[in-house]
Enzyme design. Structure first.
Site, PDB file in Angstrom:
ATOM      1  N   CYS A   8      24.912   9.872  20.535  1.00  0.00           N
ATOM      2  CA  CYS A   8      24.308  11.188  20.472  1.00  0.00           C
ATOM      3  C   CYS A   8      25.391  12.246  20.560  1.00  0.00           C
ATOM      4  CB  CYS A   8      23.330  11.330  21.648  1.00  0.00           C
ATOM      5  SG  CYS A   8      22.416  12.862  21.666  1.00  0.00           S
ATOM      6  N   HIS A  41      15.138   8.720  17.195  1.00  0.00           N
ATOM      7  CA  HIS A  41      16.128   9.324  18.091  1.00  0.00           C
ATOM      8  C   HIS A  41      15.912  10.832  18.182  1.00  0.00           C
ATOM      9  CE1 HIS A  41      20.322   9.873  19.737  1.00  0.00           C
ATOM     10  NE2 HIS A  41      20.095  11.074  19.231  1.00  0.00           N
ATOM     11  N   GLU A  42      15.797  11.498  17.038  1.00  0.00           N
ATOM     12  CA  GLU A  42      15.674  12.956  17.027  1.00  0.00           C
ATOM     13  C   GLU A  42      14.330  13.422  17.593  1.00  0.00           C
ATOM     14  OE1 GLU A  42      18.304  14.554  16.738  1.00  0.00           O
ATOM     15  OE2 GLU A  42      19.552  13.119  15.663  1.00  0.00           O
ATOM     16  N   HIS A  72      14.286  13.504  21.321  1.00  0.00           N
ATOM     17  CA  HIS A  72      14.878  14.721  21.892  1.00  0.00           C
ATOM     18  C   HIS A  72      13.814  15.787  22.142  1.00  0.00           C
ATOM     19  CE1 HIS A  72      19.209  14.406  22.191  1.00  0.00           C
ATOM     20  NE2 HIS A  72      19.297  13.866  20.988  1.00  0.00           N
TER      21      HIS A  72
END
Length: 185
Positions: A96, A140-141, A144
């Site tokens: 990241c 993953h995004e 966030h």
């Protein structure tokens, strides 16, 4: 160009949940997407890493992510949500921009369907899988946006390694190898 500082691991903003964007066509959202694009391009040029970035990494708790896959058009996604997940899972290397010195293996769904809005407010869907490692990147995004970091999903603490060790031992077999080769050309 609006290169913004990327919040780093330990900053409590990275653990907060982002708010829905009421109007994807608003100027502030277009400005945020430009900041995300500029910041991602800067990090990629400096480090060779970075295929996506989420607005909380810039301290903006809005449900906005930006992807720039090698050889593809820039891709902002507003209010992305995973609406379908495959039962089959995969184990991938993850890192990241908020802690680029640390790599680890995480488990992700092999295939997902994501619903999102474009900058003109149109509702879209994309099915993501192994191609371009899009499924793991979107997961993953989107994590966030919910205050979840890749390090929270580590499978085995023994897989955590520094960037230097990752590059020596694993980079050639990871999606990052493609990004690095693209940058050098």
């Amino acid at each position: 160009m609006s290169v913004m500082p990327v919040l780093q691991l330990g900053n409590p903003v990275l653990r907060e949940k982002s708010s829905l964007v009421a109007d994807p066509t608003a100027r502030e959202i277009h400005d945020l997407v430009r900041d995300l694009a500029d910041t991602l391009a800067h990090w990629r040029a400096q480090t060779g890493y970075g295929r996506g970035i989420a607005s909380p990494q810039l301290g903006e708790l809005k449900r906005v992510i930006f992807l720039q896959l090698p050889g593809a058009e820039p891709w902002p996604l507003i209010n992305p949500e995973i609406v379908e997940r495959s039962a089959e899972k995969i184990i991938v290397w993850d890192a990241c921009l908020s802690f680029l010195s640390i790599f680890m293996q995480v488990e992700r769904h092999r295939r997902i369907t994501v619903r999102y809005q474009s900058l003109n407010g149109e509702t879209c869907e994309v099915e993501a899988g192994d191609e371009r490692d899009l499924s793991e990147l979107l997961q993953h995004e989107i994590d966030h946006l919910d205050g979840i970091l890749a390090i929270d999903r580590v499978l085995d603490m023994k897989t955590i390694c520094t960037r230097e060790e990752f590059e020596k031992r694993y980079r050639d077999t990871s999606p990052y190898a493609v990004a690095q080769a693209t940058i050098k050309n």
